[in-house]
Design a protein around this motif. Structure first.
Motif, PDB file in Angstrom:
ATOM      1  N   GLY A 349       0.819  -1.208   0.000  1.00 36.36           N
ATOM      2  CA  GLY A 349       0.000   0.000   0.000  1.00 36.36           C
ATOM      3  C   GLY A 349       0.848   1.252   0.000  1.00 36.36           C
ATOM      4  N   ARG A 350       0.199   2.346   0.332  1.00 35.47           N
ATOM      5  CA  ARG A 350       0.861   3.653   0.319  1.00 35.47           C
ATOM      6  C   ARG A 350       2.018   3.713   1.327  1.00 35.47           C
ATOM      7  NH1 ARG A 350       1.278   8.386  -2.740  1.00 35.47           N
ATOM      8  NH2 ARG A 350       2.429   9.826  -1.391  1.00 35.47           N
ATOM      9  N   ALA A 351       1.907   2.962   2.399  1.00 36.33           N
ATOM     10  CA  ALA A 351       2.936   3.004   3.443  1.00 36.33           C
ATOM     11  C   ALA A 351       4.298   2.593   2.897  1.00 36.33           C
ATOM     12  CB  ALA A 351       2.546   2.095   4.603  1.00 36.33           C
ATOM     13  N   GLY A 352       4.323   1.569   2.041  1.00 39.09           N
ATOM     14  CA  GLY A 352       5.582   1.123   1.469  1.00 39.09           C
ATOM     15  C   GLY A 352       6.227   2.201   0.617  1.00 39.09           C
ATOM     16  N   ARG A 353       5.406   2.913  -0.131  1.00 39.59           N
ATOM     17  CA  ARG A 353       5.909   4.019  -0.958  1.00 39.59           C
ATOM     18  C   ARG A 353       6.506   5.114  -0.070  1.00 39.59           C
ATOM     19  NH1 ARG A 353       4.607   5.793  -6.055  1.00 39.59           N
ATOM     20  NH2 ARG A 353       2.925   4.243  -6.210  1.00 39.59           N
ATOM     21  N   ASP A 354       5.798   5.439   0.990  1.00 40.07           N
ATOM     22  CA  ASP A 354       6.279   6.502   1.877  1.00 40.07           C
ATOM     23  C   ASP A 354       7.563   6.108   2.602  1.00 40.07           C
ATOM     24  OD1 ASP A 354       4.154   8.018   1.081  1.00 40.07           O
ATOM     25  OD2 ASP A 354       2.959   7.698   2.907  1.00 40.07           O
ATOM     26  N   ARG A 355       7.711   4.828   2.927  1.00 41.69           N
ATOM     27  CA  ARG A 355       8.937   4.380   3.591  1.00 41.69           C
ATOM     28  C   ARG A 355      10.159   4.681   2.730  1.00 41.69           C
ATOM     29  NH1 ARG A 355       6.256  -0.702   4.353  1.00 41.69           N
ATOM     30  NH2 ARG A 355       5.101  -0.712   6.311  1.00 41.69           N
ATOM     31  N   TYR A 356      10.063   4.384   1.456  1.00 41.98           N
ATOM     32  CA  TYR A 356      11.199   4.640   0.562  1.00 41.98           C
ATOM     33  C   TYR A 356      11.476   6.136   0.437  1.00 41.98           C
ATOM     34  CZ  TYR A 356      11.906  -0.166  -0.980  1.00 41.98           C
ATOM     35  OH  TYR A 356      12.218  -1.507  -1.029  1.00 41.98           O
ATOM     36  N   ALA A 357      10.411   6.927   0.406  1.00 46.09           N
ATOM     37  CA  ALA A 357      10.605   8.376   0.304  1.00 46.09           C
ATOM     38  C   ALA A 357      11.320   8.917   1.539  1.00 46.09           C
ATOM     39  CB  ALA A 357       9.253   9.066   0.129  1.00 46.09           C
ATOM     40  N   ILE A 358      10.926   8.421   2.711  1.00 39.46           N
ATOM     41  CA  ILE A 358      11.546   8.884   3.963  1.00 39.46           C
ATOM     42  C   ILE A 358      12.980   8.382   4.068  1.00 39.46           C
ATOM     43  CG2 ILE A 358      11.439   8.705   6.476  1.00 39.46           C
ATOM     44  CD1 ILE A 358       8.364   8.525   6.163  1.00 39.46           C
ATOM     45  N   ALA A 359      13.203   7.117   3.669  1.00 40.60           N
ATOM     46  CA  ALA A 359      14.545   6.530   3.785  1.00 40.60           C
ATOM     47  C   ALA A 359      15.523   7.161   2.807  1.00 40.60           C
ATOM     48  CB  ALA A 359      14.470   5.021   3.554  1.00 40.60           C
ATOM     49  N   ASP A 360      15.021   7.636   1.655  1.00 38.73           N
ATOM     50  CA  ASP A 360      15.862   8.309   0.655  1.00 38.73           C
ATOM     51  C   ASP A 360      17.079   7.450   0.299  1.00 38.73           C
ATOM     52  OD1 ASP A 360      16.662  10.289  -1.096  1.00 38.73           O
ATOM     53  OD2 ASP A 360      17.737  11.444   0.427  1.00 38.73           O
ATOM     54  N   VAL A 361      16.807   6.214  -0.164  1.00 46.48           N
ATOM     55  CA  VAL A 361      17.896   5.296  -0.503  1.00 46.48           C
ATOM     56  C   VAL A 361      18.088   5.161  -2.017  1.00 46.48           C
ATOM     57  CG1 VAL A 361      17.734   3.953   1.622  1.00 46.48           C
ATOM     58  CG2 VAL A 361      16.295   3.339  -0.337  1.00 46.48           C
ATOM     59  N   GLY A 362      17.457   6.027  -2.783  1.00 39.27           N
ATOM     60  CA  GLY A 362      17.676   6.017  -4.223  1.00 39.27           C
ATOM     61  C   GLY A 362      16.579   5.371  -5.038  1.00 39.27           C
ATOM     62  N   VAL A 363      15.530   4.875  -4.396  1.00 38.33           N
ATOM     63  CA  VAL A 363      14.401   4.301  -5.125  1.00 38.33           C
ATOM     64  C   VAL A 363      13.442   5.430  -5.487  1.00 38.33           C
ATOM     65  CG1 VAL A 363      12.454   2.705  -5.023  1.00 38.33           C
ATOM     66  CG2 VAL A 363      14.629   2.084  -3.962  1.00 38.33           C
ATOM     67  N   ARG A 364      13.228   5.634  -6.778  1.00 35.83           N
ATOM     68  CA  ARG A 364      12.388   6.750  -7.230  1.00 35.83           C
ATOM     69  C   ARG A 364      10.902   6.438  -7.025  1.00 35.83           C
ATOM     70  NH1 ARG A 364      14.334   7.709 -13.254  1.00 35.83           N
ATOM     71  NH2 ARG A 364      13.602   5.551 -13.308  1.00 35.83           N
ATOM     72  N   ASP A 365      10.145   7.466  -6.732  1.00 30.41           N
ATOM     73  CA  ASP A 365       8.714   7.279  -6.473  1.00 30.41           C
ATOM     74  C   ASP A 365       7.991   6.713  -7.688  1.00 30.41           C
ATOM     75  OD1 ASP A 365       6.395   7.896  -4.555  1.00 30.41           O
ATOM     76  OD2 ASP A 365       5.740   8.848  -6.419  1.00 30.41           O
ATOM     77  N   GLU A 366       8.404   7.127  -8.897  1.00 30.86           N
ATOM     78  CA  GLU A 366       7.728   6.634 -10.107  1.00 30.86           C
ATOM     79  C   GLU A 366       8.009   5.153 -10.375  1.00 30.86           C
ATOM     80  OE1 GLU A 366      11.276   9.186 -11.582  1.00 30.86           O
ATOM     81  OE2 GLU A 366       9.842   9.158  -9.907  1.00 30.86           O
ATOM     82  N   ASP A 367       8.989   4.576  -9.674  1.00 28.79           N
ATOM     83  CA  ASP A 367       9.310   3.158  -9.846  1.00 28.79           C
ATOM     84  C   ASP A 367       8.621   2.277  -8.813  1.00 28.79           C
ATOM     85  OD1 ASP A 367      10.947   3.728 -11.993  1.00 28.79           O
ATOM     86  OD2 ASP A 367      12.756   3.910 -10.773  1.00 28.79           O
ATOM     87  N   ILE A 368       7.766   2.865  -7.987  1.00 30.32           N
ATOM     88  CA  ILE A 368       7.058   2.104  -6.960  1.00 30.32           C
ATOM     89  C   ILE A 368       5.608   1.894  -7.397  1.00 30.32           C
ATOM     90  CG2 ILE A 368       6.291   2.084  -4.560  1.00 30.32           C
ATOM     91  CD1 ILE A 368       8.739   3.761  -3.875  1.00 30.32           C
ATOM     92  N   VAL A 369       5.146   0.656  -7.277  1.00 32.16           N
ATOM     93  CA  VAL A 369       3.773   0.313  -7.662  1.00 32.16           C
ATOM     94  C   VAL A 369       3.100  -0.369  -6.477  1.00 32.16           C
ATOM     95  CG1 VAL A 369       2.322  -0.997  -9.250  1.00 32.16           C
ATOM     96  CG2 VAL A 369       4.469   0.005 -10.070  1.00 32.16           C
ATOM     97  N   GLU A 370       1.896   0.060  -6.144  1.00 34.14           N
ATOM     98  CA  GLU A 370       1.134  -0.522  -5.043  1.00 34.14           C
ATOM     99  C   GLU A 370       0.235  -1.639  -5.582  1.00 34.14           C
ATOM    100  OE1 GLU A 370      -0.884   2.695  -3.019  1.00 34.14           O
ATOM    101  OE2 GLU A 370       0.840   4.024  -3.396  1.00 34.14           O
ATOM    102  N   VAL A 371       0.452  -2.853  -5.080  1.00 34.37           N
ATOM    103  CA  VAL A 371      -0.276  -4.009  -5.625  1.00 34.37           C
ATOM    104  C   VAL A 371      -1.035  -4.794  -4.561  1.00 34.37           C
ATOM    105  CG1 VAL A 371       1.318  -4.289  -7.558  1.00 34.37           C
ATOM    106  CG2 VAL A 371       1.775  -5.475  -5.402  1.00 34.37           C
ATOM    107  N   GLY A 372      -1.036  -4.315  -3.311  1.00 30.84           N
ATOM    108  CA  GLY A 372      -1.714  -5.072  -2.262  1.00 30.84           C
ATOM    109  C   GLY A 372      -0.906  -6.301  -1.865  1.00 30.84           C
ATOM    110  N   ARG A 373      -1.517  -7.183  -1.087  1.00 31.20           N
ATOM    111  CA  ARG A 373      -0.878  -8.424  -0.649  1.00 31.20           C
ATOM    112  C   ARG A 373      -1.794  -9.595  -0.993  1.00 31.20           C
ATOM    113  NH1 ARG A 373       2.452  -8.953   3.563  1.00 31.20           N
ATOM    114  NH2 ARG A 373       2.554 -11.112   2.856  1.00 31.20           N
ATOM    115  N   PRO A 374      -1.584 -10.246  -2.141  1.00 35.58           N
ATOM    116  CA  PRO A 374      -2.473 -11.358  -2.528  1.00 35.58           C
ATOM    117  C   PRO A 374      -2.524 -12.481  -1.499  1.00 35.58           C
ATOM    118  CG  PRO A 374      -1.027 -10.717  -4.351  1.00 35.58           C
ATOM    119  CD  PRO A 374      -0.548  -9.984  -3.145  1.00 35.58           C
TER     120      PRO A 374
END
Length: 704
Positions: A349-374
């Motif tokens: 979900g959105r939380a995973g995207r925000d974690r990368y933004a806060i951590a600032d480890v080089g993962v771009r926001d446009e490369d993150i896709v939210e797919v849920g947890r099947p």
């Protein structure tokens, strides 16, 4: 004291501890009996050492492994017993008899047979080891894979060969007791004949039609199969044997893909621990073999773990690479800087995207896709505690991690306080303790704490069973136990459990799953789970280890959970039930919530666990639960919306990325043509330029 001895000796049970003690005492007794001399005492002590040694091998005892490390391995133990037998014969004044020299010659020849026997066993295993191992892959259409040698020849072969000295030992003891040479001679002859027969029986399996084709032939067959199957989406995984759960959690999702799936593994140990699946599986231990494999039709590769061997797949430019992980949590592993090597990172979900933004480890926001947890589809939404049973609280701590950070797990600092408070709760609750599979693998302190918690739960369960206030319907329990036995027998029958299995080559040949049987096993496992929970009272405390019942099954029978910062918490939030998380590092409630998204709707526990009352109050009276609304909001933030279904979101993401890969590959074709032109001979380029300028048919400099 006994439990302490079991833990120190690292054996699995009281019987195993007793066998180890008897075996160790047996050899000094043998020496004393040989010196006295006493044939009956020697015979009795020899029988004890034979039987206990065999029992410990059958149990796979850790002690057996340690004995080999201190120069007291299997061969040495047999040799010492034989030397002591010779000493006994000498003390019986038989050194001048032919039987004494026959015994010496027998044991020398017998040990001489060990070398060819061991060599043949090793050669057979090496020559039958294929460069790849597969499941659900039809290689028999391309190559012939012969049957494995009989299991009786190779299984524990060294132990079996050494035990062939038994006829000689028995015969010589009879000769010593009766002063008659014949029993000893007969026993010696039987031992030597059996040793020769066992060794000769291995010869046919060393070469010829009994061994699989060579490496190049097998790899060629795999490429032909890949060319026919045309896999489109690959789940790639590498890891230790204990990490098999990380790939197992994705198998059902792979089965539901709209594209053609394939599982690529790098370690045979993972393949052995995989749950049954209908998806084709190829295990390729060799990096060079993998890099030369025909994966030209693959467009999407999914990675469940960040490990070094990922590079062997990441190097393929025609594939879009995606990190999907093995759970959603606020641990640092969820924002590993290595993740930027992938084309995309998929989060629940959105939380995973925000974690990368806060951590600032080089993962771009446009490369993150939210797919849920099947995987969370089996988790049931809470409807409150049923009126006919007491609340159930699950304690599911994570493991100690690779370092000694106190925030890794609640087990060490708070575990005993948590469990002690729960088993003493008033009004009472039932406690389920399900530790992480890795618990105690690195830290002896964690293993010791786990053992104490296990003992605490078991003691509380025994006390409750003896309390007349807690009674169970004996008829229901008996019926459930009968159902469990019946269902397990059918599962074993369908799964092949309990039958003799061939080696890896034979498993590769025959490892094509029957879809109907697979579906029946899945149905039976659901029935097994229902029968398991009915097989004991709804008030009985329980320690749950192993694969069954699964963690999500424990979620569904629980009304609340206590855990740590891990994906377990994020998954449990899908149920909507109250939960508590321990601030083991003592950051303080506000800072703990600031750093860890998943605890924002949790009861925060200190290491003393005095706050557990708030969790139990919310379970007993959902109407007075102050965190219910926050849990609903947090669920969507962490795991995404309920609609569309997560598997549909996942399939859409796979299809979109496959289209992206295809577009990229088509775009590379013109560049490839330009690169080919640039690499042409200079004379060819001049000829083309001349033809363009003069209009000559072939552009040759001598044309016209």
């Amino acid at each position: 004291m006994i439990s302490t001895a079991i833990r120190v000796a690292r054996v699995g049970s009281v019987a195993e501890l007793a066998a180890a003690a008897l075996m160790m005492l047996g050899f000094p007794v043998l020496m004393v009996a040989a010196l006295v001399p006493s044939v009956p005492v020697f015979a009795a002590a020899a029988a004890v050492t034979y039987l206990t040694d065999h029992y410990l091998h059958r149990q796979g005892s850790y002690l057996i492994n340690r004995l080999s490390k201190v120069r007291a391995g299997l061969s040495i133990r047999f040799l010492v017993r034989q030397l002591l037998l010779l000493l006994l014969l000498a003390r019986l004044a038989l050194t001048q008899d032919a039987v004494f020299y026959s015994a010496i010659a027998c044991f020398i020849v017998f040990y001489g047979l060990q070398a060819p026997h061991s060599t043949l066993v090793t050669l057979i295993r090496l020559r039958r080891k294929m460069p790849v191992a597969t499941r659900n892959v039809d290689l028999t259409s391309y190559i012939r894979i012969p049957d494995a040698p009989p299991r009786s020849l190779l299984n524990r072969s060294a132990e079996k060969m050494l035990h062939l000295d038994l006829p000689a030992v028995v015969g010589l003891l009879v000769s010593g007791a009766t002063d008659t040479a014949l029993p000893g001679v007969v026993g010696i002859a039987v031992t030597l004949v059996l040793g020769c027969v066992y060794t000769l029986a291995l010869l046919p399996y060393v070469r010829g039609s009994k061994i699989p084709p060579g490496t190049d032939v097998v790899l060629g067959a795999v490429d032909k199969w890949l060319g026919a199957y045309k896999p489109e989406t690959v789940l790639y995984f590498s890891g230790s044997k204990d990490s098999a759960y990380q790939v197992n959690m994705w198998l059902e999702t792979m089965e539901q893909l709209d594209s053609r799936p394939l599982v690529l593994l790098r370690e045979r140990a993972i393949l052995e621990r995989m749950t049954p699946t209908t998806v084709p599986v190829v295990c390729v231990p060799g990096g060079v073999h993998l890099m030369n494999m025909d994966l030209s039709t693959v467009r999407v590769a999914l990675y469940a773990a960040n490990v070094g061997k990922n590079i062997h797949m990441l190097r393929v430019p025609t594939v879009q690479h995606v990190f999907i992980g093995h759970g959603d949590s606020d641990k640092l592993a969820s924002v590993n800087p290595f993740s930027k090597v992938y084309d995309e990172v998929w989060t629940a979900g959105r939380a995973g995207r925000d974690r990368y933004a806060i951590a600032d480890v080089g993962v771009r926001d446009e490369d993150i896709v939210e797919v849920g947890r099947p995987q969370l589809a089996p988790i049931e939404t809470w409807r409150g505690v049923p009126a006919d049973r007491m609340p159930t609280v699950l304690y599911a701590p994570t493991w100690e991690g690779w370092d000694d950070n106190p925030g890794n797990t609640s087990l060490l600092l708070a575990g005993e306080n948590i469990v002690r408070s729960l088993v003493k709760a008033d009004p009472p609750v039932r406690v389920l303790y399900k530790p992480h599979p890795f618990t105690g693998t690195r830290s002896p302190a964690a293993k010791a704490t786990h053992d104490r918690i296990t003992a605490l739960v078991q003691k509380a369960a025994a006390a409750r069973a003896a309390d007349p206030a807690f009674t169970a319907d004996v008829t229901v329990k008996a019926q459930a136990a009968a159902d469990l036995a019946r269902i397990q027998a059918r599962i074993d029958e369908l799964s092949g459990t309990g039958t003799e299995k061939g080696d890896e080559a034979e498993a590769t040949r025959d490892g094509v799953i029957d879809v109907e049987r697979h579906a029946e096993v899945a149905r039976l496992r659901a029935e097994w789970n229902d029968a398991y929970w009915r097989s004991f009272g709804s008030w009985e405390h329980r320690v749950i280890t192993g694969a069954e019942p699964r963690l999500y099954d424990c979620f569904n029978v629980s009304d609340a959970m206590v855990s740590d910062i891990s994906s377990v918490v994020s998954d449990f939030i899908a149920s909507g039930k109250p939960y508590a998380v321990t601030d083991s590092a003592e950051l303080g409630v506000e800072e703990f919530k600031r750093q860890n998204t998943a605890v924002r709707a949790a009861v925060i526990l200190s290491n003393k666990a005095t706050e557990l009352g708030r969790l139990l109050a919310a379970v007993r009276d959902p109407a007075a639960d102050p965190l219910a609304a926050e849990r609903t909001e947090l669920k969507q933030y962490l795991l995404g919306p309920d609609e569309p279904a997560s598997i549909d979101q996942f399939n859409t993401a796979v299809a979109d990325l496959a289209a992206k890969a295809e577009a990229r590959n088509l775009g590379q074709e013109p560049r490839g043509a330009e690169a080919g032109a640039a690499e042409a001979e200079p004379g060819d380029i001049l000829n083309e330029q001349w033809a363009s300028a003069t209009g000559t048919p072939d552009g040759g400099v001598n044309a016209g």
